[in-house]
Design a protein around this motif. Sequence first.
Motif, short mmCIF file in Angstrom:
data_model
loop_
_atom_site.label_atom_id
_atom_site.label_comp_id
_atom_site.label_asym_id
_atom_site.label_seq_id
_atom_site.Cartn_x
_atom_site.Cartn_y
_atom_site.Cartn_z
N MET A 1 0.84 -1.19 0.00
CA MET A 1 0.00 0.00 0.00
C MET A 1 0.88 1.25 0.00
N LYS A 2 0.52 2.21 -0.81
CA LYS A 2 1.28 3.46 -0.91
C LYS A 2 1.18 4.27 0.38
N LYS A 3 2.25 5.00 0.66
CA LYS A 3 2.23 5.91 1.81
C LYS A 3 1.24 7.03 1.53
N PRO A 4 0.68 7.62 2.58
CA PRO A 4 -0.30 8.69 2.36
C PRO A 4 0.32 9.96 1.79
N ILE A 5 -0.54 10.75 1.18
CA ILE A 5 -0.19 12.07 0.68
C ILE A 5 -0.50 13.07 1.78
N LEU A 6 0.42 13.96 2.06
CA LEU A 6 0.21 15.01 3.07
C LEU A 6 -0.17 16.30 2.36
N ILE A 7 -1.31 16.85 2.74
CA ILE A 7 -1.78 18.13 2.22
C ILE A 7 -1.57 19.17 3.31
N ILE A 8 -0.79 20.21 3.00
CA ILE A 8 -0.59 21.31 3.95
C ILE A 8 -1.15 22.56 3.29
N ASP A 9 -2.21 23.11 3.88
CA ASP A 9 -2.87 24.29 3.34
C ASP A 9 -3.58 24.99 4.49
N ASP A 10 -3.49 26.31 4.54
CA ASP A 10 -4.10 27.05 5.64
C ASP A 10 -5.62 27.20 5.49
N ASP A 11 -6.17 26.84 4.34
CA ASP A 11 -7.62 26.95 4.13
C ASP A 11 -8.25 25.56 4.20
N PRO A 12 -9.01 25.29 5.26
CA PRO A 12 -9.63 23.97 5.42
C PRO A 12 -10.52 23.57 4.24
N ARG A 13 -11.10 24.56 3.56
CA ARG A 13 -11.95 24.24 2.40
C ARG A 13 -11.12 23.65 1.27
N ASN A 14 -9.90 24.18 1.09
CA ASN A 14 -9.02 23.62 0.06
C ASN A 14 -8.62 22.19 0.42
N ILE A 15 -8.31 21.98 1.69
CA ILE A 15 -7.94 20.63 2.14
C ILE A 15 -9.11 19.68 1.90
N PHE A 16 -10.29 20.08 2.31
CA PHE A 16 -11.47 19.24 2.17
C PHE A 16 -11.68 18.83 0.71
N ALA A 17 -11.67 19.82 -0.19
CA ALA A 17 -11.93 19.54 -1.61
C ALA A 17 -10.84 18.65 -2.20
N LEU A 18 -9.60 18.95 -1.88
CA LEU A 18 -8.48 18.18 -2.43
C LEU A 18 -8.47 16.75 -1.88
N ALA A 19 -8.65 16.62 -0.57
CA ALA A 19 -8.66 15.29 0.05
C ALA A 19 -9.82 14.46 -0.46
N LEU A 20 -10.98 15.06 -0.60
CA LEU A 20 -12.15 14.32 -1.10
C LEU A 20 -11.90 13.84 -2.52
N THR A 21 -11.36 14.71 -3.35
CA THR A 21 -11.05 14.33 -4.73
C THR A 21 -10.06 13.18 -4.77
N LEU A 22 -9.00 13.28 -3.97
CA LEU A 22 -7.97 12.24 -3.96
C LEU A 22 -8.50 10.93 -3.39
#
Length: 121
Positions: A1-22
Amino acid sequence: MKKPILIIDDDPRNIFALALTLKTKGYRCLSATNAADGLKLLKDEQIGLVLLDMMMPDLDGYHTIAIIKKDDRNAQLPIIAVTAQAMPGDREKCLAAGANDYISKPIDVDALLGLLRKYGY
């Protein structure tokens, strides 16, 4: 299994959208809303790739890259700069700071998936 991707962003909305897409594409994601928390996750977790917002208030992406790359364990860790700064020269500035690649906001999902594949995801 691949290691997780770390998303670092100060806007929780960006994190939410990006994480959901991924996640819908089968990727595991961890996230942090500031560089300090992201750096802590890098120490505590096995991370495979970082999606790093370059414009954060406390510690920006440019300085964060320097801190990440200074740690020998992360010297080969792929970092993709994610920024709304899409002016001429911004890509080069991110790459010169140590990012492996660059993608501008709003994120083109197909382009992002192509970058992930480029780094073995």
